[in-house]
Each structure stands twice: as structure tokens, then as C-alpha cells.
Design an enzyme around this catalytic site. Structure first.
Site, PDB file in Angstrom:
ATOM      1  N   MET A  14      15.718  16.959 -12.752  1.00 26.62           N
ATOM      2  CA  MET A  14      15.379  17.286 -14.058  1.00 26.62           C
ATOM      3  C   MET A  14      13.920  17.251 -13.884  1.00 26.62           C
ATOM      4  O   MET A  14      13.057  17.771 -14.683  1.00 26.62           O
ATOM      5  CB  MET A  14      15.644  16.164 -15.070  1.00 26.62           C
ATOM      6  N   GLY A  15      13.061  16.715 -12.678  1.00 23.41           N
ATOM      7  CA  GLY A  15      11.753  16.914 -12.649  1.00 23.41           C
ATOM      8  C   GLY A  15      11.340  15.806 -14.089  1.00 23.41           C
ATOM      9  O   GLY A  15      11.366  14.507 -13.995  1.00 23.41           O
ATOM     10  N   THR A  16      10.777  16.424 -15.048  1.00 22.41           N
ATOM     11  CA  THR A  16      10.758  16.198 -16.159  1.00 22.41           C
ATOM     12  C   THR A  16       9.771  15.041 -17.049  1.00 22.41           C
ATOM     13  O   THR A  16       9.176  14.444 -16.137  1.00 22.41           O
ATOM     14  CB  THR A  16      12.208  15.261 -16.503  1.00 22.41           C
ATOM     15  N   THR A  17       9.619  15.460 -18.186  1.00 19.08           N
ATOM     16  CA  THR A  17       8.698  14.552 -19.007  1.00 19.08           C
ATOM     17  C   THR A  17       9.678  14.273 -20.224  1.00 19.08           C
ATOM     18  O   THR A  17      10.205  15.192 -20.891  1.00 19.08           O
ATOM     19  CB  THR A  17       7.499  15.303 -19.507  1.00 19.08           C
ATOM     20  N   SER A 145       8.813  12.428 -14.036  1.00 24.15           N
ATOM     21  CA  SER A 145       7.549  12.443 -13.302  1.00 24.15           C
ATOM     22  C   SER A 145       6.442  12.844 -14.165  1.00 24.15           C
ATOM     23  O   SER A 145       5.274  12.482 -13.486  1.00 24.15           O
ATOM     24  CB  SER A 145       7.950  13.774 -12.356  1.00 24.15           C
TER      25      SER A 145
END
Length: 236
Positions: A14-17, A145
């Protein structure tokens, strides 16, 4: 840049914030929409805010497969719980189910989660369940991340007793900041606001987000950028 086969075959991340914020009367959850496979963007418009019950949602980060299976199991167990009790599960019950699954399988799962919702007993609540399966009840929490770029911003910007509009604006601004700095976050911004009146989902396309330092204006095509940057032709 060539995309190697190792990137294409890598697990989806998802990598993601992801963000959860409480306000005076409810909670606001927010997330970007980029799903990565190594250096390759597998999905630029994924939905990382998943419904668990009518009044509880979960934000997912880390391994896409791990976060989806945890969400599916918790949704199933909460459905059984609601049938047995004859009333909706509380946010605390949902968060503790997520915590139980995450902790008991901590050696196999690579996912960090945020559970948020509203119930008639405690109102709006946010719980963070990071890697390892601990559980933290917090007025606001960030994950993924992109979160490493946001801690100082939230220390300065968050305040108690915010209105719904202030909380929604804070979440959108924070996610757009993370998108500007974090290569694993991107796409659009999605928010979910939960209070006694129900659930309100909102969608913010990339071109509507604020631009930050050194960011380029959104373009429809690479040709638009090249044509704008090309010098005027020489005339003899």
C-alpha cells in the site's frame, strides 16, 4: 526507467499515507490511493478506507493482501457479533478484534491499521494498531510510509475541539503534503467522516489538491509539459 520483472512480481504494497483524526462530534479518516509493486505503481486509485460495520471503518497500510485479509476476517466476526447482541458493535470492540488478529499473527503480517468510528456509548474514537499488534487509543494518529513527513505538522496543526470542517481540511492538507514528499504515496485523497448522523465519504482528485514547494502543476499529458517548455522557433 526500465521496470524489472522483480518489480512486477513483487508483493503489492500500500505504500501509503493513512490518517485518523477526532473532532468535536465524530472522526475523520483519510488516505491516499497509490498501491505499489516494487517501483511500479500497480493501482493509482485504490480505496484504502474499508468498511467494517455501518459505524466503523479501517484504514489500511503495508501489505495489501495482509490488510485485506485482516479486514475481511474482522468484518465477518463483527457481523456475527451484531447478530448475537442485536445491536452494532462499538468502535472499541472492532479495534480489539483487529488487535487480536494482528498480535496473534504478528510473525506473518506486514500491515499497520487505523480503526475509527462512532458509537452511542463513547462517541467518536480512533485506535492505531501498528506492526506487532499493539493498540493505542489516540486523539489523532498517522501511519504508512508518508507518516514520517507529518509528525511535526500534526504537532503544530492539530487541536482539541475542532469542527468537522476543520478536521476534514486538516486531513486533506496532511495527505496532500505527504503525497508531495513521499514517493510511495500518490493519486487522489479519500476521506470518510463518521458521526451520530452516519457516514459521509468524500473524494478529492489530484488536480484539486494544494501544491507544495517545487511541485508541478497537474497536466493532462506529457506533451503539454513539453510544449510549454519548448522555446519559440527562430524566425530569420
Amino acid at each position: 526507467m526500465d521496470v524489472g520483472s522483480s518489480d512486477l512480481n513483487a508483493p503489492h504494497s500500500m505504500g501509503t499515507t493513512i490518517i485518523g483524526v477526532t473532532y468535536d462530534g465524530g472522526v475523520v479518516l483519510g488516505a491516499d490511493s497509490r498501491t505499489s509493486t516494487g517501483m511500479y505503481v500497480a493501482n493509482r486509485a485504490s480505496d484504502k478506507i474499508t468498511q467494517l460495520t455501518d459505524n466503523v471503518y479501517i484504514c489500511r497500510s503495508g501489505s495489501a493482501a495482509d490488510s485485506q485479509i485482516v479486514s475481511d476476517y474482522v468484518r465477518y466476526f463483527l457481523h456475527q457479533h451484531t447478530i448475537q447482541l442485536g445491536q452494532p458493535a462499538t468502535v472499541k470492540v472492532a479495534a480489539n478484534l483487529v488487535r487480536l488478529l494482528s498480535y496473534n499473527n504478528k510473525n506473518m503480517l506486514q500491515t499497520g491499521l487505523i480503526v475509527g468510528g462512532w458509537d452511542k456509548y463513547e462517541g467518536g474514537k480512533i485506535y492505531g494498531i501498528p506492526l506487532g499488534g499493539t493498540i493505542l487509543e489516540l486523539p489523532f494518529t498517522i501511519g504508512g510510509s508518508g507518516s514520517s513527513y507529518l509528525y511535526g505538522f500534526f504537532d503544530q496543526a492539530w487541536k482539541e475541539g475542532m469542527t468537522r470542517e476543520e478536521a476534514e481540511q486538516l486531513v486533506v492538507k496532511a495527505v496532500s503534503l505527504a503525497i508531495a514528499r513521499d514517493g510511495a504515496s500518490g493519486g487522489v485523497v479519500r476521506t470518510v467522516t463518521i458521526n451520530k448522523d452516519g457516514v459521509d465519504r468524500k473524494f478529492y482528485p489530484g488536480e484539486t489538491l494544494p501544491l507544495w514547494h517545487e511541485e508541478l502543476e497537474p497536466q493532462n499529458s506529457l506533451l503539454d509539459i513539453l510544449s510549454a517548455a519548448s522555446p519559440e522557433p527562430m524566425v530569420s
